[in-house]
Design a protein around this motif. Structure first.
Motif, short mmCIF file in Angstrom:
data_model
loop_
_atom_site.label_atom_id
_atom_site.label_comp_id
_atom_site.label_asym_id
_atom_site.label_seq_id
_atom_site.Cartn_x
_atom_site.Cartn_y
_atom_site.Cartn_z
N LEU A 79 0.84 -1.34 -0.03
CA LEU A 79 0.13 -0.05 -0.09
C LEU A 79 1.01 1.17 0.12
CD1 LEU A 79 -2.90 -0.91 2.49
CD2 LEU A 79 -2.88 -1.02 -0.04
N ARG A 80 2.16 1.14 0.36
CA ARG A 80 3.11 2.32 0.38
C ARG A 80 3.15 2.96 -0.93
NH1 ARG A 80 9.15 1.65 2.18
NH2 ARG A 80 8.98 0.39 0.21
N GLY A 81 3.19 1.99 -1.95
CA GLY A 81 3.29 2.57 -3.36
C GLY A 81 4.60 2.90 -3.67
N PRO A 82 4.75 3.25 -5.15
CA PRO A 82 6.11 3.39 -5.47
C PRO A 82 6.76 4.93 -5.12
CG PRO A 82 4.72 3.69 -7.31
CD PRO A 82 3.92 3.18 -5.97
N LYS A 83 6.68 5.33 -3.82
CA LYS A 83 6.90 6.84 -3.54
C LYS A 83 8.46 6.97 -3.66
CE LYS A 83 3.27 7.17 -0.16
NZ LYS A 83 2.93 7.51 1.20
N ASN A 84 9.26 6.00 -3.50
CA ASN A 84 10.77 6.22 -3.52
C ASN A 84 11.43 6.04 -4.81
OD1 ASN A 84 10.83 6.76 -0.64
ND2 ASN A 84 10.92 4.55 -0.20
#
Length: 259
Positions: free
Chosen positions: A57-62
């Motif tokens: 759920l964090r997603g591709p933020k980095n």
């Protein structure tokens, strides 16, 4: 099935194991000494599911810090082409994910919605009595009446012919069930590890018994050794008698198995 669904299943399975372990429900299936291992296993499953779900759920933020949008698009298109090539069966038909993994929810629903009870008179009536001999029988400790396990009494009565029991008053706890020759038996399931290896120990009840006894009714009885025996109709083993002097109807105990 995507990874988010897998994480949810891990959470549900781990939660069900923890719930059974911490509420005493696990005693219907395994011996008490296994509780720490069940708690540890349930906690590991919950943690694994929680971290997997958080990661998904964090997603591709980095990702933006290491690549630009065009490179990501190209990588995703290349990956999609490879997955299509692997999933295609050569005739233009793509295969779905492993839907059988959803069957992992079956034990969860079983534990949460309609958990089976501990084995009782039905199982005992279809299994032979599991009385085992010992090399020697130590003198009984003090106590009047003296509480013994079903196995201890039955073993001393059958193989020691009551020599180590003498005239002592003995207390036993188990459930009632019908036996051969229209007798009432007191029985209890013995487990080495879990319900899968459970076998009954049976003791025939002599003397005056209260009216209205029923299968699976739990009793606390006091009595003395009797030299009479019955033959188990399932495996031919001897079922010793106990001459009952007192009978108390009791609620179903939390720990129904002996080990």
């Amino acid at each position: 099935m995507n990874k988010q669904a897998q994480a949810v299943i891990l959470l549900l399975v781990g939660g069900a194991v923890l719930r059974a372990s911490l509420t005493g429900q696990y005693l219907n299936y395994v011996k008490p000494g296994l509780q720490p291992y069940l708690v540890a296993a349930g906690a590991i499953l919950v943690l694994a599911g929680a971290f997997t779900l958080w990661y998904e759920l964090r997603g591709p933020k980095n990702a933006a810090a290491h690549t630009n949008a065009e490179e990501r698009t190209n990588a995703e298109e290349h990956k999609g082409a490879e997955e299509h090539a692997h999933d295609d069966d050569g005739h233009g038909h793509a295969h779905g994910g492993p839907k059988v993994a959803w069957l992992l929810l079956a034990p969860v629903l079983g534990l949460l919605l309609f958990a089976p009870p501990a084995l009782g008179s039905y199982a005992a009536g279809r299994s032979g009595s599991a009385v085992t001999a010992r090399s020697e029988y130590a003198p009984l400790p003090a106590g009047d009446p003296l509480r013994l396990t079903m196995l201890d009494y039955a073993s001393r009565a059958v193989f020691d012919k009551g020599a180590s029991l003498g005239e002592r008053r003995i207390r036993l706890t188990g459930f009632a069930m019908r036996g051969p020759q229209d007798t009432w038996l007191l029985a209890r399931m013995m487990v080495s590890c879990c319900a899968a290896d459970a076998r009954p120990v049976k003791v025939a009840l002599g003397g005056d018994l209260p009216d209205g006894l029923a299968d699976q009714q739990w009793l606390d009885i006091t009595g003395k050794y009797s030299g009479r025996e019955l033959q188990d109709e399932v495996n031919g083993e001897a079922i010793p008698f106990i001459e009952v002097s007192e009978v108390t109807l009791i609620p179903v105990p939390q720990e129904q198995y002996e080990s």
